[in-house]
Each structure stands twice: as structure tokens, then as C-alpha cells.
Design a protein around this motif. Structure first.
Motif, short mmCIF file in Angstrom:
data_model
loop_
_atom_site.label_atom_id
_atom_site.label_comp_id
_atom_site.label_asym_id
_atom_site.label_seq_id
_atom_site.Cartn_x
_atom_site.Cartn_y
_atom_site.Cartn_z
N GLY A 1 47.97 40.03 38.35
CA GLY A 1 48.94 39.81 37.27
C GLY A 1 48.39 40.33 35.97
O GLY A 1 47.18 40.54 35.82
N LEU A 2 49.27 40.54 35.01
CA LEU A 2 48.84 40.97 33.68
C LEU A 2 48.14 39.83 32.96
O LEU A 2 48.24 38.67 33.39
CB LEU A 2 50.06 41.43 32.86
N PRO A 3 47.43 40.11 31.87
CA PRO A 3 46.81 39.03 31.10
C PRO A 3 47.84 38.01 30.61
O PRO A 3 48.99 38.35 30.31
CB PRO A 3 46.18 39.78 29.91
N ASN A 4 47.42 36.75 30.55
CA ASN A 4 48.23 35.65 30.00
C ASN A 4 49.51 35.35 30.78
O ASN A 4 50.48 34.88 30.20
CB ASN A 4 48.59 35.91 28.53
N VAL A 5 49.52 35.62 32.08
CA VAL A 5 50.69 35.23 32.88
C VAL A 5 50.43 33.93 33.64
O VAL A 5 51.32 33.38 34.27
CB VAL A 5 51.08 36.34 33.89
N GLY A 6 49.19 33.42 33.59
CA GLY A 6 48.84 32.19 34.27
C GLY A 6 48.04 32.40 35.54
O GLY A 6 47.82 31.48 36.30
#
Length: 365
Positions: A9-14
Motif C-alpha cells: 500500500g501507499l504511505p499512510n493508508v494503514g
């Protein structure tokens, strides 16, 4: 069996929050530990209520669940396929996994900055898809060149390989994933050695806010529509809630917490089970006074193959398997009672193991 699912996942998606929650998953099996193999790899038990039931019935000295390895893949940036950021490491780690858990941000929160400035799970999905597709195209092109040379030299199989590889090339160039390419199961052997990133089975995890934990939201519906043609499962999870559950010490506290917010089980439990299905796995059991144990096999495995998971000698010297279906064991209460009721079957080499079978193997080496 050493099977791995990679969380991407991309950064800051959890993504990392979810991995940390998985690392503390205790909901169904408080006594089954999580252990860190490396900083970003965890061995996680597969929740199985049947194992708890067998423990109650057999009262063994120990219980051993089945497991899956979860890998927290390094973060991705645009240009990863060209080696930008941690791109090469990211892509190499994905190549080593058997399936992908793709976490998508499906919540609004001004306090959590999105790497691209706004919440858009479809755009986020496409960013990762494009990077993986570029890398797969690179692999396919290299093999086409090799197969083409062999084909011109008269190698008939290489000519067929080139035809199949061209199908994948055209498919990827359209921005589509290799898993949806119109290729027969038999012809997929031509790309087996490439371990294509977009050919791996995928589970999309929508990380939502607490209010959307039960039914999802508009972002989730967008994701479902976007992946409708991929034959992929979409799971709704609230990483923040899972983090709270992971802090609770007892089974009773977790049950009360879940009841208060209207959920039947932790999202991480559903995720682990979904990952198990994603890999086309199933479980059989061995049960005795010393140990009740769950064993992981692929769907469709025969009795000798199942025996081989315990030890290769069991498969080589397989004679027969004594099999009791799980529901029969629960109904009659013991192996002897199942035998008396005619519910213990003696099966040979052709028997295809069913999910939940209790098995005892006879072998001779």
C-alpha cells in the motif's frame, strides 16, 4: 508450508498499523503466539474454531495451529519499477510472496496526510498496479526475446511460449493485470518461472473509519466496482479499531468490545481467513492425547500429499489413511465411537482430503 502474503500500500493508508494488529492477533486463540522472524515478517496463526472444539474434546497436552507468514512490504513511491525510492526492494519482496494483501485508504481524516494530497483509493490502486505492470512487462519482454531466438532455431515449444507471452504483453500494455489475461491454465506454464507480480492472487483491504466498519462507505463501493473483473475479494477493516482490540488482554474483553460496536469478530481474523482462502489452502487435523494439530494443505491434495506435509517419509511409504470427517467426530465424541458407528473410513492413495478431516496415516519406509 512456508506460504507468505505480502501487505502492500501507499504511505499512510494503514498498512503498517494493520501489520502491527496482526502481530498481536489473539481473538480466537489467546494461547497461540505470534513470533517475529525478521523486523517485517510475522508468523500468524489462522483462527479456526474447530481447533478450539477439538481441544475441549480431546484435552491434549498441547495444541498447534496452522500458520501463514505475513510480510510488511517496504513503502512504494511512483517510479518504483525504475528503482525509485525503495522500489527495487519493494518489488523483490513482492516477488517472493505467494499472494498480495493490498491495503487501500477509504477514510477521510485531515490529521492523516495522504501522500498525493487527497483520498482516492482507485488512484492509489492504479499507482501500485502500474508499477507492478511495468516490472512484469520488463520480465515478459526479456523472455520473449529469449523464446523468439529459440523458436527461430526450430524449438516448437518456444514458438508456443512466444505466442503466450505476447498475449501477456498486450494485456499488460493495456494497463491490465496478468491474473486476468485470457490464457488457459495449461499455457500459464510458460510464465511460471517469471513469478509475475500482477499474476499473484490479491485481496483488497479497505481501511475505513469507525462509522463505516460494519457496512463500508462510498469509497468501498468504488473499490468493489473497480475490481469487479478481477475475481478478487474485498474486505472492510478499521485499522484503528483493530489497534484497540489488540490492546485488550482477555477474550472476554475483546468479545464485549466487539459486541458494543456491532461486530461479530475482529477484522484481522477475517483477513487471516481470507488470506488462507486466497492461497487455496485448507486444513486437516491430527488429534491425540499428546497433541491436537492443524496441518495446511492445498485444496485438491490427496492423502499421500497430505501425509507428506508431516514428513516426506509418510508420503513415500504411504499405505493408507484412517479418516473421520470433523462433523462426525463432534457428533460422536471420540475416535472409538466413530469407528463403532461406521464413521471411520480407510482411504487409499486416490483419496482427496476434505477440509476439516481428522486423519491418521499408516506408512512403511
Amino acid at each position: 508450508m512456508g506460504l507468505q502474503c505480502g501487505i502492500v500500500g501507499l504511505p499512510n493508508v494503514g498498512k503498517s498499523t494493520l501489520f502491527n494488529c496482526l502481530s498481536n492477533a489473539k481473538a480466537q486463540a489467546a494461547n497461540f503466539p505470534f513470533c517475529t522472524i525478521e523486523p517485517n515478517v510475522g508468523t500468524i496463526t489462522v483462527p479456526d474454531e474447530r481447533l478450539n472444539k477439538l481441544e475441549q474434546m480431546v484435552n491434549p497436552q498441547r495444541v498447534v495451529p496452522t500458520t501463514i507468514e505475513i510480510v510488511d512490504i517496504a513503502g512504494l513511491v511512483k517510479g518504483a519499477s525504475k528503482g525509485e525510492g525503495l522500489g527495487n526492494k519493494f518489488l523483490a519482496n513482492i516477488r517472493d510472496t505467494d499472494a498480495i494483501i493490498h491495503v487501500l485508504r477509504c477514510f477521510d481524516d485531515p490529521n492523516v496526510v495522504h501522500v498525493d494530497g487527497s483520498v482516492n483509493p482507485i488512484r492509489d490502486k492504479e499507482i501500485i498496479d502500474i508499477e507492478l505492470q511495468f516490472k512484469d512487462l520488463e520480465s515478459v519482454d526479456k523472455k520473449i526475446q529469449k523464446a523468439d531466438k529459440l523458436g527461430r532455431a526450430g524449438d516448437k515449444d518456444s514458438k508456443k511460449a512466444t505466442e503466450v507471452l505476447m498475449v501477456y504483453k498486450e494485456h499488460l500494455e493495456k494497463g491490465l493485470n496478468a491474473r486476468t489475461a485470457p490464457v488457459s491454465e495449461e499455457d500459464k506454464r510458460h510464465i511460471a518461472d517469471l513469478f509475475l507480480l500482477t499474476a499473484k492472487p490479491v485481496l483488497y483491504v479497505c481501511n475505513v473509519d469507525e462509522a463505516s466498519a460494519k457496512s463500508g462507505n462510498a469509497y468501498v463501493e468504488q473499490v468493489k466496482q473497480a475490481v469487479a473483473d478481477e475475481n478478487a475479494e474485498v474486505l472492510i477493516i478499521t485499522a484503528a479499531i483493530e489497534a484497540d482490540i489488540a490492546l485488550l488482554e482477555t477474550f472476554e474483553e475483546r468479545e464485549m468490545f466487539l459486541s458494543d460496536i456491532g461486530l461479530e469478530e475482529p477484522g484481522v481474523n477475517k483477513l487471516i481467513k481470507s488470506a488462507y482462502r486466497l492461497l487455496s489452502l485448507q486444513t486437516y487435523f491430527t488429534a491425540g492425547e499428546k497433541e491436537v494439530r492443524a496441518w495446511t494443505i492445498h485444496k485438491g491434495d490427496t492423502a499421500p500429499q497430505a501425509a507428506g506435509v508431516i514428513h516426506t517419509d509418510f508420503e513415500k511409504g504411504f499405505i493408507r489413511a484412517e479418516v473421520i470427517h470433523y462433523n462426525d467426530f463432534v457428533q460422536y465424541g471420540s475416535e472409538s465411537a466413530c469407528r463403532d458407528a461406521g464413521k471411520l473410513a480407510v482411504e487409499g492413495k486416490e483419496y482427496v482430503v476434505q477440509d476439516g478431516d481428522l486423519m491418521h496415516f499408516r506408512f512403511n519406509v
